[in-house]
Design an enzyme around this catalytic site. Structure first.
Site, PDB file in Angstrom:
ATOM      1  N   TYR A 142      18.365  -1.532 -10.583  1.00 12.94           N
ATOM      2  CA  TYR A 142      18.784  -1.028 -11.903  1.00 12.94           C
ATOM      3  C   TYR A 142      19.965  -1.806 -12.468  1.00 12.94           C
ATOM      4  O   TYR A 142      20.238  -1.759 -13.662  1.00 12.94           O
ATOM      5  CB  TYR A 142      19.178   0.458 -11.822  1.00 12.94           C
ATOM      6  N   LYS A 189      13.085  -0.516   3.005  1.00 11.80           N
ATOM      7  CA  LYS A 189      11.821  -1.251   3.125  1.00 11.80           C
ATOM      8  C   LYS A 189      12.145  -2.559   3.844  1.00 11.80           C
ATOM      9  O   LYS A 189      11.905  -3.674   3.325  1.00 11.80           O
ATOM     10  CB  LYS A 189      11.252  -1.457   1.705  1.00 11.80           C
ATOM     11  N   ASP A 221       7.636   3.988   2.275  1.00 12.66           N
ATOM     12  CA  ASP A 221       6.255   4.484   2.146  1.00 12.66           C
ATOM     13  C   ASP A 221       5.988   5.603   3.147  1.00 12.66           C
ATOM     14  O   ASP A 221       5.384   6.630   2.818  1.00 12.66           O
ATOM     15  CB  ASP A 221       5.232   3.341   2.273  1.00 12.66           C
ATOM     16  N   ASP A 245      15.377   7.474  -6.452  1.00 15.51           N
ATOM     17  CA  ASP A 245      14.875   7.976  -7.733  1.00 15.51           C
ATOM     18  C   ASP A 245      13.475   8.571  -7.540  1.00 15.51           C
ATOM     19  O   ASP A 245      13.175   9.694  -7.963  1.00 15.51           O
ATOM     20  CB  ASP A 245      14.825   6.797  -8.718  1.00 15.51           C
ATOM     21  N   ASP A 249      12.290  12.886  -6.927  1.00 11.69           N
ATOM     22  CA  ASP A 249      11.337  13.551  -7.835  1.00 11.69           C
ATOM     23  C   ASP A 249      10.180  14.126  -7.029  1.00 11.69           C
ATOM     24  O   ASP A 249       9.709  15.231  -7.282  1.00 11.69           O
ATOM     25  CB  ASP A 249      10.791  12.571  -8.885  1.00 11.69           C
TER      26      ASP A 249
END
Ligand code: NAD
Length: 364
Positions: A142, A189, A221, A245, A249
């Site tokens: 970001y 990751k 994942d 993020d 959610d």
């Protein structure tokens, strides 16, 4: 206690739910004998309309000189549907996090027993789940370099982390784990990404300072899968900005609705408290948004920024009591909820205030 709180309603349902969050803070001040002085500031679409800037300097000055901030959400369909607009509400959000040094976003995910049926996940999988996310907030893809090349036909965003960014949030997450079930899962990751390999090695180093905390490292994942399969297996989850993020959610489904989840963004100075949901254009202006995430954000504010544990718990208990009495907003209602128990935003907020008042009177 005398404290200055800035209210940043923002856009869409941000304005609607923050009104309830503020009312609850006023109720707490009245019941517990505190003086909270409120000020309001602009951010997002409304700020662009008024000043051309999604985060005007005047707002930043107010935020930097207060004791805590209660924020709603930013976003407007105009920008979602036209990605070419150069000035956007979300720029205000990112600038605010950076300017205030809010590098750690805490998201407690805990399901109220009364809402076990409201989630799309089976109750037996959910019961007892209690997770605290630490999402890094001022680094990652970001804030890395981005751009277009190849005549605009190629685009890139850079995922970037520095050691100090990982260290400071890792220490906060480990300290929190020590006060909970002493387990920390770091999500990355590292099998593919260099920034994740740095992330993992820094977390391993920081872990040496907290030998009482059990650490495991999980690829994002696998974490996404495990969160839904066995949410009870997590205690503190530490992760970067992008993965956090998405995972938070996803985890909101454990709590039944986006409208139930609060968050705290903290750094080394003033703290900011906000629901995890956005400005929800689809329900803006209908008076049906769930204000409980904003109210629970106010509870986090009282606890983390002001150290008012009893007051914070009284807000959480009032939410619990309201749910126990069967009251719901539309997003957390189900086919068994009687029509008369389905409340709008304002009435739900008033119900929680009433419960705070009632429990205070009972104690006197
Ligand atoms: P959203 O969180 O606004 O809404 C997602 C879904 O959840 C919608 O169906 C909405 O009706 C529902 N929902 C969200 N909050 C609710 C509540 N309190 N009560 C009942 N239902 C609720 O996400 P989105 O639709 O992807 O984005 C809408 C806008 O919000 C966009 O402009 C986006 O950029 C912005 N946004 C802002 C923030 C923020 O300010 N922190 C975060 C996410 C999205």
């Amino acid at each position: 206690m005398k404290k200055k709180i800035v209210i940043l309603p923002g856009d869409g349902i941000g304005k609607e739910v923050t009104t309830s969050g503020k009312k609850v803070l006023e109720q707490i001040a009245e019941c517990f004998g505190h003086e909270f002085i409120f000020d309001e500031a602009l951010i997002g679409h409304d700020a662009i309309e008024a000043t051309g800037n999604p985060l005007p300097d005047e707002s930043l000055v107010k935020m930097k000189s207060c004791d805590a901030i209660l924020f709603g959400a930013v976003g407007h369909p105009k920008y979602d549907n036209d990605p070419t607009l150069p000035v956007r509400p979300e720029q205000g959000l990112l600038k605010m996090r950076k300017e205030l040094g809010l590098y750690a976003n805490l998201r407690p995910i805990k399901l109220f027993d009364e809402l076990l049926e409201a989630s799309s996940i089976k109750p037996e999988v959910l019961r007892g789940a209690d997770i605290l996310f630490f999402r890094e907030l001022t680094g990652d893809v970001y804030f890395g370099e981005r751009g277009r090349t190849n005549n605009n036909d190629t685009a890139f965003d850079t995922m970037i982390y520095s050691r100090y960014e990982v260290e400071r949030i890792a220490h906060k997450a480990f300290k929190a784990a020590q006060t909970r079930r002493k387990k920390l899962t770091s999500v990355d990751k590292a099998n593919v990404l260099e920034s994740s390999r740095l992330w993992r090695s820094v977390v391993q180093e920081v872990a040496k300072h907290y030998p009482d905390v059990v650490v495991d490292h999980m690829f994002v994942d696998a974490a996404a899968m495990k969160l839904i399969q066995n949410p009870r297996s997590f205690d503190v989850v530490l992760t970067g900005n992008l993965f956090g993020d998405i995972l938070t959610d996803e985890a909101s489904q454990i709590a039944g609705s986006m409208g139930m989840l609060a968050s705290a963004s903290i750094g080394d100075a003033v703290g900011l408290y906000e629901p995890i949901h956005g400005s929800a254009h689809d329900i803006t202006g209908k008076g049906i948004a769930n204000p409980l995430a904003s109210i629970l954000s106010a509870a986090l504010l009282l606890d983390i920024s002001f150290g008012l544990k009893e007051e914070s718990e009284s807000v959480i208990r009032a939410v619990e009591k309201t749910l126990k009495e069967g009251y719901r907003t539309r997003d957390i209602a189900d086919e068994h909820t009687p029509q008369e128990k389905i409340l709008g935003t304002e009435v739900m907020g008033n119900m929680v205030c009433n419960q705070i008042r009632i429990s205070q009177l009972a104690e006197k």
